[in-house]
Design a protein around this motif. Sequence first.
Motif, mmCIF file in Angstrom:
data_model
loop_
_atom_site.group_PDB
_atom_site.id
_atom_site.type_symbol
_atom_site.label_atom_id
_atom_site.label_comp_id
_atom_site.label_asym_id
_atom_site.label_seq_id
_atom_site.Cartn_x
_atom_site.Cartn_y
_atom_site.Cartn_z
ATOM 1 N N ALA A 114 -17.976 -21.821 26.466
ATOM 2 C CA ALA A 114 -17.543 -20.671 25.638
ATOM 3 C C ALA A 114 -16.489 -21.516 24.539
ATOM 4 O O ALA A 114 -16.190 -22.730 24.667
ATOM 5 C CB ALA A 114 -16.519 -19.922 26.522
ATOM 6 N N ALA A 115 -16.330 -20.754 23.513
ATOM 7 C CA ALA A 115 -15.633 -21.089 22.195
ATOM 8 C C ALA A 115 -14.744 -19.787 21.715
ATOM 9 O O ALA A 115 -15.247 -18.944 21.948
ATOM 10 C CB ALA A 115 -16.567 -21.635 21.105
ATOM 11 N N ALA A 161 -11.737 -17.806 26.886
ATOM 12 C CA ALA A 161 -12.271 -18.632 27.623
ATOM 13 C C ALA A 161 -12.291 -18.548 29.043
ATOM 14 O O ALA A 161 -13.367 -18.460 29.717
ATOM 15 C CB ALA A 161 -11.718 -20.241 27.382
ATOM 16 N N LEU A 162 -11.230 -18.080 29.546
ATOM 17 C CA LEU A 162 -11.149 -17.267 30.853
ATOM 18 C C LEU A 162 -12.063 -16.518 31.357
ATOM 19 O O LEU A 162 -12.633 -16.368 32.203
ATOM 20 C CB LEU A 162 -9.589 -17.023 31.192
ATOM 21 C CG LEU A 162 -9.226 -16.881 32.632
ATOM 22 C CD1 LEU A 162 -9.339 -18.326 33.537
ATOM 23 C CD2 LEU A 162 -7.780 -16.380 32.838
ATOM 24 N N GLU A 163 -12.156 -15.479 30.318
ATOM 25 C CA GLU A 163 -13.173 -14.366 30.459
ATOM 26 C C GLU A 163 -14.615 -14.892 30.539
ATOM 27 O O GLU A 163 -15.560 -14.366 31.405
ATOM 28 C CB GLU A 163 -13.151 -13.287 29.183
ATOM 29 C CG GLU A 163 -12.013 -12.162 29.458
ATOM 30 C CD GLU A 163 -12.314 -11.320 28.489
ATOM 31 O OE1 GLU A 163 -13.091 -11.382 27.751
ATOM 32 O OE2 GLU A 163 -11.068 -10.412 28.138
ATOM 33 N N GLN A 164 -14.846 -15.940 29.906
ATOM 34 C CA GLN A 164 -16.323 -16.312 29.603
ATOM 35 C C GLN A 164 -16.664 -17.260 30.369
ATOM 36 O O GLN A 164 -17.659 -17.375 31.212
ATOM 37 C CB GLN A 164 -16.525 -16.948 28.250
ATOM 38 C CG GLN A 164 -16.300 -15.842 27.113
ATOM 39 C CD GLN A 164 -17.426 -14.727 27.051
ATOM 40 O OE1 GLN A 164 -18.821 -15.180 27.027
ATOM 41 N NE2 GLN A 164 -17.076 -13.489 26.994
ATOM 42 N N GLU A 202 -2.251 -25.129 32.560
ATOM 43 C CA GLU A 202 -1.814 -24.316 33.616
ATOM 44 C C GLU A 202 -2.818 -23.126 33.803
ATOM 45 O O GLU A 202 -3.072 -22.868 35.101
ATOM 46 C CB GLU A 202 -0.378 -23.677 33.081
ATOM 47 C CG GLU A 202 -0.009 -22.763 34.188
ATOM 48 C CD GLU A 202 1.356 -22.315 33.859
ATOM 49 O OE1 GLU A 202 1.897 -21.440 34.607
ATOM 50 O OE2 GLU A 202 1.864 -22.766 32.913
ATOM 51 N N VAL A 203 -3.417 -22.627 33.005
ATOM 52 C CA VAL A 203 -4.175 -21.298 33.249
ATOM 53 C C VAL A 203 -5.546 -21.655 33.422
ATOM 54 O O VAL A 203 -6.294 -21.156 34.383
ATOM 55 C CB VAL A 203 -4.190 -20.522 31.784
ATOM 56 C CG1 VAL A 203 -5.011 -19.238 32.100
ATOM 57 C CG2 VAL A 203 -2.814 -19.868 31.512
ATOM 58 N N LEU A 240 -10.739 -23.540 20.550
ATOM 59 C CA LEU A 240 -10.961 -23.924 21.721
ATOM 60 C C LEU A 240 -12.345 -23.977 22.230
ATOM 61 O O LEU A 240 -13.122 -22.802 22.340
ATOM 62 C CB LEU A 240 -9.934 -23.208 22.854
ATOM 63 C CG LEU A 240 -9.753 -23.799 24.430
ATOM 64 C CD1 LEU A 240 -8.429 -23.623 24.812
ATOM 65 C CD2 LEU A 240 -10.876 -22.914 25.197
ATOM 66 N N TRP A 241 -12.707 -25.240 23.052
ATOM 67 C CA TRP A 241 -14.054 -25.163 23.582
ATOM 68 C C TRP A 241 -13.991 -25.404 25.087
ATOM 69 O O TRP A 241 -13.213 -26.243 25.512
ATOM 70 C CB TRP A 241 -14.939 -26.046 22.916
ATOM 71 C CG TRP A 241 -16.276 -26.310 23.161
ATOM 72 C CD1 TRP A 241 -17.446 -25.574 22.899
ATOM 73 C CD2 TRP A 241 -16.939 -27.080 24.351
ATOM 74 N NE1 TRP A 241 -18.603 -25.827 23.490
ATOM 75 C CE2 TRP A 241 -18.455 -26.708 24.380
ATOM 76 C CE3 TRP A 241 -16.263 -27.985 25.079
ATOM 77 C CZ2 TRP A 241 -19.190 -27.355 25.254
ATOM 78 C CZ3 TRP A 241 -17.144 -28.612 26.164
ATOM 79 C CH2 TRP A 241 -18.409 -28.255 26.150
#
Length: 382
Positions: A6-7, A26-29, A58-59, A88-89
């Motif tokens: 994800a990006a 990113a969390l979703e993907q 943390e996440v 973010l990647w």
Amino acid sequence: MTAPFAAALSQHPLPTHAVGEVIGHALEQVGEEPDLVVLFVTAPHAGAMEDMAAAVREVLRPGCLLAASAVSVLAGSEEVEEQPAVSLWAGRLGAPAVPVRLTATNTPDGMHILGMPELDAAADRVLVLLADPFSFPVDQLLATLAEDAPALRVAGGMASAARGPGGNRLVLDGQVVTDGAVGALLPVGAPVTTVVSQGCRPIGDPMTVTRSEGQVVYELAGRSALERLVELLGSLSDEERALAQQGIHLGQVIDEHKAEFSRGDFLIRNVLGGDREAGAIAVGDEVELGATVQFQVRDAASADEDLRELLEGQQAAGALVFTCNGRGIRLFGRPDHDAELIDAHVDGGATAGMFCAGELGPVGGRSFLHGFTASMLLFKEP
């Protein structure tokens, strides 16, 4: 069902909001605990790097986190130049990446690089490297690795947010530093292809270097190198001559064992000048006696053609991109050129990267520090 890569991009002016947006995407993907996360932030957000990196850890809880500050960043098919932005990647590689922290120290014996892990010389692995251009001798590292671990490919770029020492920010997991280099050694067998587009096109014919010393070439195919160049310039079309007047380059073949040479086989370096008395030309790197070389020119059309040709037939599930800060709008006259072309070969827009003060990537089976290039890591699903 989560994706392997994800990006995400945020242009929110507040770093806390910006990093929250990219983490959420990113969390979703990809979900939690990806093997590798790489964070890129532009200069206005660099002061908040420590907090942003902590939020990512943390996440997302990545196996390895890298980050760098840059003058410009990209994600998906979009480039954000010299404005507040965070890219973010995140990716799953099928196995953990090894975090690498490199520093350089001066000793009476000369410069020494510390922190490189033990490597199997024959193992085909990739090191993703982010380095500070003011404090880390990348050329020295690459020369050492070419001897000690010739199968290792190094790809990445130099942080570009600062104009002097101490201004860039690099992150390795929980550590924020302003010097040296940080990296991730990808697992053996990671499904990644490295591509380096140097943005040049050849002019004239390939020739053999018949006399050289260091960065000075005296003879090409038995005649004065300067005479060869002047003769070539006189034979060019008006368009090519205009390009040559903007800057002429020399491509040196890296792997002489090949029967034929194409774009990806030449290491491109600037021609710095000529000496009429000696009949020689000076080049921005050492040129080996017996090497096959060819003069080159660079412009937006050549860079576009080169990138398109190298990407032809490529398809990836994710991509990390390290493009020169002299490309973008400066070279192409419009935004998003490299991002659009590369992301068209990536499923789901999982493309992210930064504009660099020097790009790292392999040419002809050996890794080099480049300028004006686009260096890419193209990932397939593990």
